[in-house]
Enzyme design. Structure first.
Site, mmCIF file in Angstrom:
data_model
loop_
_atom_site.group_PDB
_atom_site.id
_atom_site.type_symbol
_atom_site.label_atom_id
_atom_site.label_comp_id
_atom_site.label_asym_id
_atom_site.label_seq_id
_atom_site.Cartn_x
_atom_site.Cartn_y
_atom_site.Cartn_z
ATOM 1 N N GLU A 1 13.581 0.591 18.825
ATOM 2 C CA GLU A 1 12.503 1.586 18.818
ATOM 3 C C GLU A 1 11.706 1.441 20.106
ATOM 4 O O GLU A 1 11.313 0.327 20.440
ATOM 5 C CB GLU A 1 11.601 1.364 17.608
ATOM 6 C CG GLU A 1 10.501 2.409 17.495
ATOM 7 C CD GLU A 1 9.664 2.290 16.223
ATOM 8 O OE1 GLU A 1 10.243 2.073 15.137
ATOM 9 O OE2 GLU A 1 8.443 2.378 16.345
ATOM 10 N N HIS B 1 8.048 7.463 14.519
ATOM 11 C CA HIS B 1 6.958 6.594 14.060
ATOM 12 C C HIS B 1 5.639 7.368 14.107
ATOM 13 O O HIS B 1 4.623 6.845 14.609
ATOM 14 C CB HIS B 1 6.877 5.320 14.924
ATOM 15 C CG HIS B 1 6.339 4.134 14.157
ATOM 16 N ND1 HIS B 1 6.736 2.842 14.390
ATOM 17 C CD2 HIS B 1 5.438 4.060 13.144
ATOM 18 C CE1 HIS B 1 6.083 2.017 13.571
ATOM 19 N NE2 HIS B 1 5.308 2.740 12.799
ATOM 20 N N GLY C 1 0.799 -1.220 0.000
ATOM 21 C CA GLY C 1 0.000 0.000 0.000
ATOM 22 C C GLY C 1 0.832 1.270 0.000
ATOM 23 O O GLY C 1 0.561 2.200 -0.761
ATOM 24 N N ILE C 2 1.867 1.320 0.839
ATOM 25 C CA ILE C 2 2.664 2.551 0.941
ATOM 26 C C ILE C 2 3.427 2.801 -0.351
ATOM 27 O O ILE C 2 3.399 3.903 -0.908
ATOM 28 C CB ILE C 2 3.641 2.464 2.137
ATOM 29 C CG1 ILE C 2 2.859 2.362 3.446
ATOM 30 C CG2 ILE C 2 4.577 3.662 2.149
ATOM 31 C CD1 ILE C 2 3.702 1.914 4.631
ATOM 32 N N ARG D 1 9.782 -0.918 8.983
ATOM 33 C CA ARG D 1 10.105 -1.362 10.336
ATOM 34 C C ARG D 1 11.609 -1.196 10.527
ATOM 35 O O ARG D 1 12.389 -1.398 9.590
ATOM 36 C CB ARG D 1 9.730 -2.839 10.539
ATOM 37 C CG ARG D 1 8.233 -3.106 10.656
ATOM 38 C CD ARG D 1 7.648 -2.589 11.969
ATOM 39 N NE ARG D 1 6.212 -2.846 12.104
ATOM 40 C CZ ARG D 1 5.250 -2.000 11.757
ATOM 41 N NH1 ARG D 1 5.559 -0.819 11.232
ATOM 42 N NH2 ARG D 1 3.984 -2.324 11.935
#
Lengths: 326, 326
Positions: free
Chosen positions: A268, A287, A153-154, A239
């Site tokens: 993270e 994020h 999608g991105i 990620r």
């Protein structure tokens, strides 16, 4: 027999009744999405469809028999599978929010990539005009090759944003089947992930937008960074684990690449004092490429579109294939 | 009778001879542009066309009678008019570089606008994750209205870059005649400059891309800034005089608007110690949105295109209308 269009419509058509759950959650934006889609908000026991904004754990054990369709609020629906939600409701169509959240992350990616290429980090530190010093560092995406690793999608939302900037785009996916879509030109080059090594010599900038799997861990490592250019920017919006952080810090320190923009990091959250916080050619966004208010607005748009389709009886966006598991 | 395609072409066709001037200036990039366009580089006395990279003052008093077309290196050609270059060569077609340099400035504008909307200045100062602090400040252009004041080359190049981001665009020009172009959708709203005041209440972000004239001086003043929003970004890539700098400093200090990104300033260069250097919501780039290396590459592309058209006998880009004066 009213003469207003509104009432005539009510008389002539049965307005589709749709509920929002869990009970007590009826955000105004979703109420508007339901009415914009041509349906009306009702309680669950009278509904033909349910817009669910809660978690998988909160989902009802049983739905009224009138419910034909359920819209879930997440793009990834592993939890609903794990808790057996779909098995409990074999006659119901479920849709996810897959695709709804990609546009904001793609926009963020474009902002980061352009900021790097246009040398914004150093510009923002400047306290003096120094035009001649800046000139040679201001770059362009025009005529440059942007490799997008991951054409989900991105990646697919990003491609139409890069095309008008005159960038050449290489989309990398697992199969190598050409990436297509209503806003994606036929000219986009697609390369299968197994041939990724051949892509680096032609790559100016890299966008990482692939899922985190065992195969993609440290996909961007010291070897890859060494094959990029001193003018290359790396943008990671997928990620943190896809990039070898230590190798990246070395590459940024040595000027092996121009810079990196990371919306996701490994570890993270990025701990205070980490070298990435102080490197002048690293941009960190915590994020936040799809913050709650944008996520919610995007979900409401997705709901309005799917309600419209449900009312019209046309195929819904993001149907969940309960046999395939996504 | 050679068997190579190259030599056969030379035998079968008369290759168009084109010169580069002034003598001694034959940049490799322009030589390539001429051959890419299907012509060959020759000395001026044998040329049917001249690619000029010098100033108006250096331009020859007389051209050989063989010269039919001259490509000038600038977008604005006031100097050539002032020095009577066109009058001295009534039988020659002249083209400018109008349009060639707009894309880089438009890309810079997009970089600055997105950096503002995505809250990059504060992100770049951060040395700690603080995701929750950042969330509410990350915005989007999707569904937002961007008013572009000035629909010349830069504005028209910017529109197709904003469309895929889902922004609503209001283009403001003098006539209010709809802005059109091959990459500009029919849906773009165009408003005449005389109705600019009506546009501010609907405006989320402003791009200033209009020429500097007596009419446009301080077009963005305290009144206009007061009618924008606390989330609005102002981007000026035109001339510093279009914005009232003192009013802008006040608006940025008070949070009347979210921020400003300026590639041009008043005064320019912006002196050391000016408040704009230290305001956290001001981004300054020192008039470097189209640095020499990008300008030259864009000119070479423009030359290649015009050589192709000259060879094919089709209309040239950016013809100078010597009667109208531009």
């Amino acid at each position: 027999m009213s003469e207003t269009g509104e009432e005539v419509r009510t008389v002539n058509q049965t307005v589709v009744p749709i509920a929002i759950g869990p009970t007590g959650h009826t955000p105004a934006m979703l109420e508007k999405a339901i009415s914009d889609g041509g349906a009306k908000l009702v309680d669950l026991d009278a509904a033909r469809a349910l817009i669910w904004v809660g978690s998988a754990a909160e989902f009802p054990q049983r739905l009224p028999e009138t419910v034909e369709w359920v819209q879930l609020p997440a793009a990834g629906v592993e939890d609903w599978f794990a808790l057996g939600v779909f098995d409990r409701h074999p006659g119901v169509r479920f849709t996810s929010a897959a695709g709804a959240f990609a546009a904001s992350v793609a926009e963020h990616t474009l902002a980061l990539l352009l900021a790097g290429v246009r040398y914004l980090p150093e510009h923002l530190r400047a306290t003096s005009w120094r035009q001649q010093d800046f000139f040679p560092h201001v770059g362009t995406l025009r005529g440059k090759t942007v490799t997008i690793v991951g054409a989900g999608g991105i990646g697919r939302a990003l491609i139409p944003m890069l095309v008008p900037l005159g960038a050449h785009i290489i989309a990398v996916n697992r199969s190598g089947r050409p990436v297509t879509g209503p806003d994606i030109p036929d000219t986009i080059e697609t390369v299968p992930a197994e041939h990724l090594a051949k892509v680096w010599p032609r790559t100016d900038h890299v966008v990482v937008a692939a899922p985190a799997t065992a195969d993609t861990r440290h996909l961007i490592d010291a070897d890859v960074l060494a094959r990029l250019r001193p003018s290359s920017w790396l943008v990671n919006v997928a990620r943190g684990s896809l990039v070898d952080t230590d190798a990246l810090v070395t590459a940024l320190t040595d000027g092996t690449i121009a810079g990196a923009a990371l919306d996701v990091t490994d570890p993270e959250p990025l701990p205070d004092g980490h070298p990435l916080w102080s490197l002048p050619n690293a941009m960190i966004t915590p994020h936040d490429s799809n913050p709650p208010q944008l996520r919610f607005a995007a979900f409401a748009d997705h709901v309005a579109e799917n309600v419209t389709r449900f009312v019209a009886g046309t195929p819904l966006l993001a149907p969940i294939d309960t046999d395939r598991g996504y």
